[in-house]
Design an enzyme around this catalytic site. Structure first.
Site, PDB file in Angstrom:
ATOM      1  N   ARG A  53      39.194  36.317  36.037  1.00  0.00           N
ATOM      2  CA  ARG A  53      38.980  37.743  35.785  1.00  0.00           C
ATOM      3  C   ARG A  53      39.724  38.223  34.540  1.00  0.00           C
ATOM      4  O   ARG A  53      40.209  39.349  34.494  1.00  0.00           O
ATOM      5  CB  ARG A  53      39.441  38.553  36.989  1.00  0.00           C
ATOM      6  N   CYS A  54      39.784  37.400  33.539  1.00  0.00           N
ATOM      7  CA  CYS A  54      40.537  37.684  32.326  1.00  0.00           C
ATOM      8  C   CYS A  54      39.565  37.987  31.192  1.00  0.00           C
ATOM      9  O   CYS A  54      38.429  37.510  31.192  1.00  0.00           O
ATOM     10  CB  CYS A  54      41.394  36.452  31.992  1.00  0.00           C
ATOM     11  N   GLY A  55      40.014  38.732  30.207  1.00  0.00           N
ATOM     12  CA  GLY A  55      39.195  38.992  29.032  1.00  0.00           C
ATOM     13  C   GLY A  55      38.857  37.731  28.257  1.00  0.00           C
ATOM     14  O   GLY A  55      37.910  37.710  27.481  1.00  0.00           O
ATOM     15  N   THR A  57      38.123  34.837  29.796  1.00  0.00           N
ATOM     16  CA  THR A  57      37.406  33.937  30.705  1.00  0.00           C
ATOM     17  C   THR A  57      36.190  33.303  30.038  1.00  0.00           C
ATOM     18  O   THR A  57      35.830  32.173  30.366  1.00  0.00           O
ATOM     19  CB  THR A  57      37.012  34.682  31.998  1.00  0.00           C
TER      20      THR A  57
END
Length: 176
Positions: A53-55, A57
């Site tokens: 759920r990371c920018g 990803t």
């Protein structure tokens, strides 16, 4: 006399062992069992702490492309999902499904693993103590040379297919 002492010290420095990074302690394998970086001795290994759920990803797609490009030459890309930055899914099953469905990932992947702080996996603790590297965010990359030494580290913003990473990998694969 100074020249002799200097010569002896320089010669002795060449026989001192390099800083030891912990490659033999197992990680849980997201597919069951264990993974050890040492199982790929003699091959370059790019170790990446990841989160679903990371920018960053979307870097999963480039990690897979990098692996596809160089795997037949010996490169291993190891994803290490971590919730240390509070951006990972709740379970390993969810992580595995997400990576397979969204990115078609078939790179080796550990279970959810701590990469910083007192609970960090021994590999990451040894990186901190031996080379001063601790992931500052998701998708930090550590390139391990075939001899087991850290070749280079890269921050989250460095994309897997960037020239800075591919040139290092190509040099290692060429034996330079």
């Amino acid at each position: 006399m100074k020249q002799i002492i200097l010569t002896i010290l320089i010669a002795f420095a060449w026989v001192l062992p390099a800083k030891a990074i912990e490659l033999g302690v197992p990680f849980d394998n997201i597919d069951g069992g264990e993974l050890r970086i040492s199982q790929w001795a003699g091959q370059p290994v790019l170790v990446v702490n990841t989160a679903s759920r990371c920018g960053y990803t979307n870097q999963y797609a480039q990690l897979q492309s990098l692996y596809d490009r160089y795997r037949d030459q010996g490169l291993v890309v190891l994803a290490v999902p971590s919730n240390d930055f509070r951006q990972e899914l709740a379970t390993e099953a969810e992580v595995k499904e997400f990576c397979e469905v969204q990115f078609g990932l078939d790179i080796p992947m550990t279970g959810i693993t701590s990469v910083k702080g007192k609970d960090a996996h021994p590999f990451y603790r040894s990186l901190r103590s031996e080379v001063g590297f601790t992931p500052r965010w998701n998708f930090n990359k550590v390139l391990i040379a075939p001899d087991g030494q850290v070749a280079k580290t890269f921050g989250a913003k460095t994309k897997p297919l960037s020239r800075s990473i591919t040139s290092e990998i190509e040099n290692l694969l060429a034996g330079s």
